[in-house]
Write a protein that holds these residues in place. Structure first.
Motif, PDB file in Angstrom:
ATOM      1  N   SER A 198      -7.724   0.497   9.225  1.00 61.75           N
ATOM      2  CA  SER A 198      -7.277   0.707  10.574  1.00 61.75           C
ATOM      3  C   SER A 198      -5.690   0.761  10.738  1.00 61.75           C
ATOM      4  O   SER A 198      -5.012   1.593  11.046  1.00 61.75           O
ATOM      5  CB  SER A 198      -7.954  -0.024  11.869  1.00 61.75           C
ATOM      6  OG  SER A 198      -9.397   0.251  11.793  1.00 61.75           O
ATOM      7  N   LEU A 199      -5.319  -0.489   9.870  1.00 59.42           N
ATOM      8  CA  LEU A 199      -3.783  -0.699   9.887  1.00 59.42           C
ATOM      9  C   LEU A 199      -3.149   0.291   8.925  1.00 59.42           C
ATOM     10  O   LEU A 199      -2.147   0.805   9.443  1.00 59.42           O
ATOM     11  CB  LEU A 199      -3.585  -2.242   9.540  1.00 59.42           C
ATOM     12  CG  LEU A 199      -2.238  -2.375   9.105  1.00 59.42           C
ATOM     13  CD1 LEU A 199      -1.472  -2.664  10.272  1.00 59.42           C
ATOM     14  CD2 LEU A 199      -2.185  -3.872   8.464  1.00 59.42           C
ATOM     15  N   LEU A 200      -3.674   0.341   7.705  1.00 62.83           N
ATOM     16  CA  LEU A 200      -3.124   1.260   6.961  1.00 62.83           C
ATOM     17  C   LEU A 200      -3.114   2.810   7.571  1.00 62.83           C
ATOM     18  O   LEU A 200      -2.163   3.471   7.311  1.00 62.83           O
ATOM     19  CB  LEU A 200      -3.900   1.299   5.745  1.00 62.83           C
ATOM     20  CG  LEU A 200      -3.893   0.358   4.818  1.00 62.83           C
ATOM     21  CD1 LEU A 200      -4.525   0.176   3.383  1.00 62.83           C
ATOM     22  CD2 LEU A 200      -2.312  -0.523   4.738  1.00 62.83           C
TER      23      LEU A 200
ATOM     24  N   SER B 135       0.818  -1.152  -0.099  1.00 66.58           N
ATOM     25  CA  SER B 135       0.116  -0.004   0.128  1.00 66.58           C
ATOM     26  C   SER B 135       0.976   1.196   0.064  1.00 66.58           C
ATOM     27  O   SER B 135       0.542   2.064  -0.607  1.00 66.58           O
ATOM     28  CB  SER B 135      -0.857   0.011   1.286  1.00 66.58           C
ATOM     29  OG  SER B 135      -1.889  -1.188   1.055  1.00 66.58           O
ATOM     30  N   ARG B 136       1.914   1.357   0.707  1.00 71.70           N
ATOM     31  CA  ARG B 136       2.652   2.529   0.879  1.00 71.70           C
ATOM     32  C   ARG B 136       3.358   2.613  -0.663  1.00 71.70           C
ATOM     33  O   ARG B 136       3.554   3.756  -1.062  1.00 71.70           O
ATOM     34  CB  ARG B 136       4.030   2.107   1.577  1.00 71.70           C
ATOM     35  CG  ARG B 136       4.901   3.434   2.046  1.00 71.70           C
ATOM     36  CD  ARG B 136       5.808   3.122   3.318  1.00 71.70           C
ATOM     37  NE  ARG B 136       5.324   3.293   4.440  1.00 71.70           N
ATOM     38  CZ  ARG B 136       5.059   2.517   5.413  1.00 71.70           C
ATOM     39  NH1 ARG B 136       5.534   1.359   5.210  1.00 71.70           N
ATOM     40  NH2 ARG B 136       4.262   2.854   6.473  1.00 71.70           N
ATOM     41  N   GLU B 137       3.762   1.706  -1.234  1.00 72.10           N
ATOM     42  CA  GLU B 137       4.053   1.744  -2.738  1.00 72.10           C
ATOM     43  C   GLU B 137       3.096   2.426  -3.656  1.00 72.10           C
ATOM     44  O   GLU B 137       3.561   3.096  -4.531  1.00 72.10           O
ATOM     45  CB  GLU B 137       4.684   0.374  -3.244  1.00 72.10           C
ATOM     46  CG  GLU B 137       5.738  -0.298  -2.764  1.00 72.10           C
ATOM     47  CD  GLU B 137       7.308   0.408  -2.991  1.00 72.10           C
ATOM     48  OE1 GLU B 137       7.083   1.497  -3.846  1.00 72.10           O
ATOM     49  OE2 GLU B 137       8.430  -0.294  -2.963  1.00 72.10           O
TER      50      GLU B 137
ATOM     51  N   GLY C 201       0.908   7.842  -6.447  1.00 75.33           N
ATOM     52  CA  GLY C 201      -0.160   8.411  -6.401  1.00 75.33           C
ATOM     53  C   GLY C 201      -1.551   7.940  -6.600  1.00 75.33           C
ATOM     54  O   GLY C 201      -2.565   8.197  -7.021  1.00 75.33           O
ATOM     55  N   VAL C 202      -1.619   6.720  -6.101  1.00 75.96           N
ATOM     56  CA  VAL C 202      -2.861   5.698  -6.246  1.00 75.96           C
ATOM     57  C   VAL C 202      -3.561   6.057  -5.076  1.00 75.96           C
ATOM     58  O   VAL C 202      -3.158   6.017  -3.796  1.00 75.96           O
ATOM     59  CB  VAL C 202      -2.649   4.236  -6.345  1.00 75.96           C
ATOM     60  CG1 VAL C 202      -3.760   3.394  -6.270  1.00 75.96           C
ATOM     61  CG2 VAL C 202      -1.862   4.048  -7.731  1.00 75.96           C
ATOM     62  N   GLN C 203      -4.853   6.583  -4.864  1.00 81.35           N
ATOM     63  CA  GLN C 203      -5.901   6.578  -4.108  1.00 81.35           C
ATOM     64  C   GLN C 203      -6.449   5.320  -3.744  1.00 81.35           C
ATOM     65  O   GLN C 203      -6.832   4.343  -4.074  1.00 81.35           O
ATOM     66  CB  GLN C 203      -6.952   7.264  -4.450  1.00 81.35           C
ATOM     67  CG  GLN C 203      -8.156   7.718  -3.220  1.00 81.35           C
ATOM     68  CD  GLN C 203      -9.220   8.518  -3.651  1.00 81.35           C
ATOM     69  OE1 GLN C 203     -10.145   7.888  -4.575  1.00 81.35           O
ATOM     70  NE2 GLN C 203      -9.658   9.919  -3.820  1.00 81.35           N
ATOM     71  N   ILE C 204      -6.200   4.817  -2.206  1.00 81.86           N
ATOM     72  CA  ILE C 204      -6.457   3.723  -1.771  1.00 81.86           C
ATOM     73  C   ILE C 204      -7.766   3.997  -0.833  1.00 81.86           C
ATOM     74  O   ILE C 204      -7.944   4.774   0.164  1.00 81.86           O
ATOM     75  CB  ILE C 204      -5.401   3.247  -0.672  1.00 81.86           C
ATOM     76  CG1 ILE C 204      -4.198   2.930  -1.657  1.00 81.86           C
ATOM     77  CG2 ILE C 204      -5.712   2.076  -0.064  1.00 81.86           C
ATOM     78  CD1 ILE C 204      -2.962   2.853  -0.625  1.00 81.86           C
ATOM     79  N   ILE C 205      -8.928   2.855  -1.137  1.00 86.19           N
ATOM     80  CA  ILE C 205      -9.934   2.708  -0.274  1.00 86.19           C
ATOM     81  C   ILE C 205      -9.974   1.479   0.459  1.00 86.19           C
ATOM     82  O   ILE C 205      -9.136   0.417  -0.064  1.00 86.19           O
ATOM     83  CB  ILE C 205     -11.286   2.491  -1.286  1.00 86.19           C
ATOM     84  CG1 ILE C 205     -11.364   3.665  -2.328  1.00 86.19           C
ATOM     85  CG2 ILE C 205     -12.504   2.624  -0.630  1.00 86.19           C
ATOM     86  CD1 ILE C 205     -12.186   3.702  -3.497  1.00 86.19           C
ATOM     87  N   SER C 206     -10.571   1.697   1.615  1.00 84.43           N
ATOM     88  CA  SER C 206     -10.331   0.421   2.325  1.00 84.43           C
ATOM     89  C   SER C 206     -11.417  -0.069   3.496  1.00 84.43           C
ATOM     90  O   SER C 206     -12.223   1.182   3.446  1.00 84.43           O
ATOM     91  CB  SER C 206      -8.952   0.342   3.197  1.00 84.43           C
ATOM     92  OG  SER C 206      -8.682  -0.924   3.643  1.00 84.43           O
ATOM     93  N   THR C 207     -11.256  -1.101   4.337  1.00 78.17           N
ATOM     94  CA  THR C 207     -12.488  -1.337   4.957  1.00 78.17           C
ATOM     95  C   THR C 207     -11.892  -1.937   6.272  1.00 78.17           C
ATOM     96  O   THR C 207     -10.806  -2.481   6.371  1.00 78.17           O
ATOM     97  CB  THR C 207     -13.452  -2.446   4.453  1.00 78.17           C
ATOM     98  OG1 THR C 207     -12.931  -3.864   4.368  1.00 78.17           O
ATOM     99  CG2 THR C 207     -13.862  -1.978   3.043  1.00 78.17           C
TER     100      THR C 207
END
Length: 516
Positions: free
Chosen positions: A38-40, A20-22, A27-33
């Motif tokens: 919480s971890l990211l 995810s850091r990479e 410039g990638v937008q990250i969506i998560s659940t």
């Protein structure tokens, strides 16, 4: 096209922070659940919650969070379809270019022998497989990753060109559908067993690769070795290789055959196998004596074979084993002194099983499958055991106590010999094995010839009935004193009459053990 938005939701978080850091760095937008979000966030990686995308909260203890049009339209929209573009724009929806999902740990949950049914059901993932299938279906535009081993390759391609190649997306898509198929097969198998169905209207199984093999039964055939996801301990799939070359296709088949035989015995037993047939089996007061008998049964055929024991191998037995060429030795364990002796032989494979925790009588049947052209045969494994109480004593002379002991020993082994099978036993060891002949007399001749002078005073075991008295006549000429066979032939009376004529004790089991 470039990857701009990624949806990440993983149960197994191995490598996900680094990946995810990479992505964020590109410039990638990250969506998560849930827990992934919480971890990211804790790791300082820019991340958007799924509720900010759907405009709807995660509800029902997280059971419903990604099952929403804002998610699946972003995954399923065909990017070069004008109507799709129009709908997405009118509804204010955005595309999702990358999906990284692995599923609730159903396998790990049911691997606990004390798992509660409700816990198993709660670990059936719904949203994960749905996102994977949506993304994989639209792989012309969407990259989907289900395996952490693919993270590095995906990042490399994004860094190089902003997107993955179509070839990569096709490969990842195939892996996704293999993954969800295996996941569903495991759930189906669990639930089928829960309701007690044995041979359902459709038969779906899944296996996990253990290793590629150099070749199959012959060098021109490709092969690999797979294991059941929840394979029981004490099998070839769960054995630990302590020493030697990689196992081959034929090694694995032979090792499995040897294990099946040695598991028949609760007392110390040793089995030598060649081409999936036992060439020597012995039981004794300890494994050292058992091996000596297995070796003496056929000192020629054991060369280049496989030896399995149901007790720990010690130094004294290892010294004997090291004196001949063997492909594999399998045992619950090896003492350090035995390992010191055996590892001097560079290529011999040493397989540690761990404890064989159940007795022969307690073994549970499994389902075995064999492919045929265009289909599959499925049957229960043959774990039927036999005691003296099961026998029918059909001749005038009943077997002596020692004959009866040898008959039951021979019966345990003959079930593992290719049909037609005839086996001679004496002094708690096999002395002659006749396997795979087109008629029972042919098998008997081979077994008697192999036994030689030892045939006199031995007992004979047959995997099926005698269709006529000729095998009994052959046994009598060799000096065999007792016979165990299934019975059930329309000519049983002829065999019984022949046995009575020669004062041979004959018992019938009512059980057949064909092995094709």
């Amino acid at each position: 096209m470039a990857i701009r938005r990624a949806l990440i939701s993983v149960s197994d978080k191995t490598g996900i922070v680094e990946f995810s850091r990479e992505l964020a760095a590109q410039g990638v937008q990250i969506i998560s659940t849930g827990g992934t979000f919480s971890l990211l966030e804790k790791e300082g990686i820019p991340v958007i919650g799924i509720s900010d995308v759907t405009g709807f909260p995660e509800i029902l203890d997280g059971r419903v969070k990604t099952l929403h049009p804002a998610v699946h339209s972003g995954l399923l929209a065909i990017r070069d379809d004008e109507e799709h573009q129009k709908v997405m724009k009118e509804l204010g929806l955005d595309y999702i270019d990358l999906v990284v999902v692995n599923l609730y740990p159903f396998k790990q949950t049911i691997s606990n022998p004390n798992v509660e049914y409700a816990d198993a059901i709660e670990n059936i993932d719904i949203g994960g497989p749905t996102m994977l299938r949506s993304a994989a279906k639209n792989h012309a535009f969407v990259t989907v990753v289900v395996d952490a081993s693919d993270y590095a390759g995906v990042i490399e391609e994004i860094k190089a060109g902003g997107d993955t190649t179509l070839e990569t997306r096709k490969r990842l898509t195939a892996k996704v559908f293999r993954h969800t198929a295996a996941y569903d097969a495991l759930i189906a198998d669990y639930l089928t067993k829960q309701v007690g169905e044995e041979l359902p209207e459709s038969y779906t199984v899944t296996y996990e690769k253990v290793q590629d093999l150099r070749y199959g039964e012959n060098p021109h055939q490709k092969a690999a070795f797979y294991s059941k996801p929840l394979a029981a301990v004490g099998n070839i799939t769960t054995a630990e290789q302590l020493h030697g070359k990689e196992l081959s296709y034929n090694n694995i088949n032979d090792a499995n055959a040897a294990l099946a035989i040695v598991k028949e015995f609760d007392e110390p037993a040793c089995v030598a196998v060649k081409h999936m047939n036992p060439c020597g089996v012995g039981i004794g007061a300890d494994i050292h004596e058992a091996y000596q008998k297995a070796y003496a049964a056929d000192p020629t055929s054991i060369f280049g074979g496989i030896v399995a024991a149901n007790r720990t191998i010690g130094a004294d037995t290892a010294e004997l084993l090291s004196q001949i060429f063997l492909e594999i030795i399998i045992a619950p364990d090896f003492t350090p002194e035995a390992l010191e002796v055996l590892t001097k032989k560079k290529n011999i494979r040493l397989l540690k099983l761990g404890e064989l925790s159940v007795s022969a009588a307690e073994r549970q049947s499994d389902w075995l499958s064999t492919t045929v052209d265009g289909g599959l045969l499925v049957q229960e494994s043959d774990v039927r055991s036999l005691t003296e109480a099961d026998l029918q004593f059909v001749t005038d002379r009943k077997p002596t106590e020692e004959e009866l002991k040898q008959l039951l020993f021979g019966w345990k082994v003959v079930k593992h010999v290719k049909s037609n099978a005839i086996l001679l036993a004496k002094n708690n060891m096999t002395i002659g094995v006749g396997a795979g002949q087109m008629n029972r007399v042919g098998s008997a001749r081979i077994a008697i010839e192999q036994a030689g002078e030892l045939a006199a005073g031995s007992v004979l075991a047959s995997d099926a009935f005698f269709p006529m008295g000729d095998t009994v006549e052959l046994a009598a000429k060799a000096g065999i004193t007792a016979i165990i066979q299934t019975g059930g032939s329309i000519k049983d009376a002829e065999s019984i009459e022949a046995a009575n004529k020669h004062n041979i004790a004959m018992v019938m089991t009512g059980v057949r053990h064909f092995k094709h």
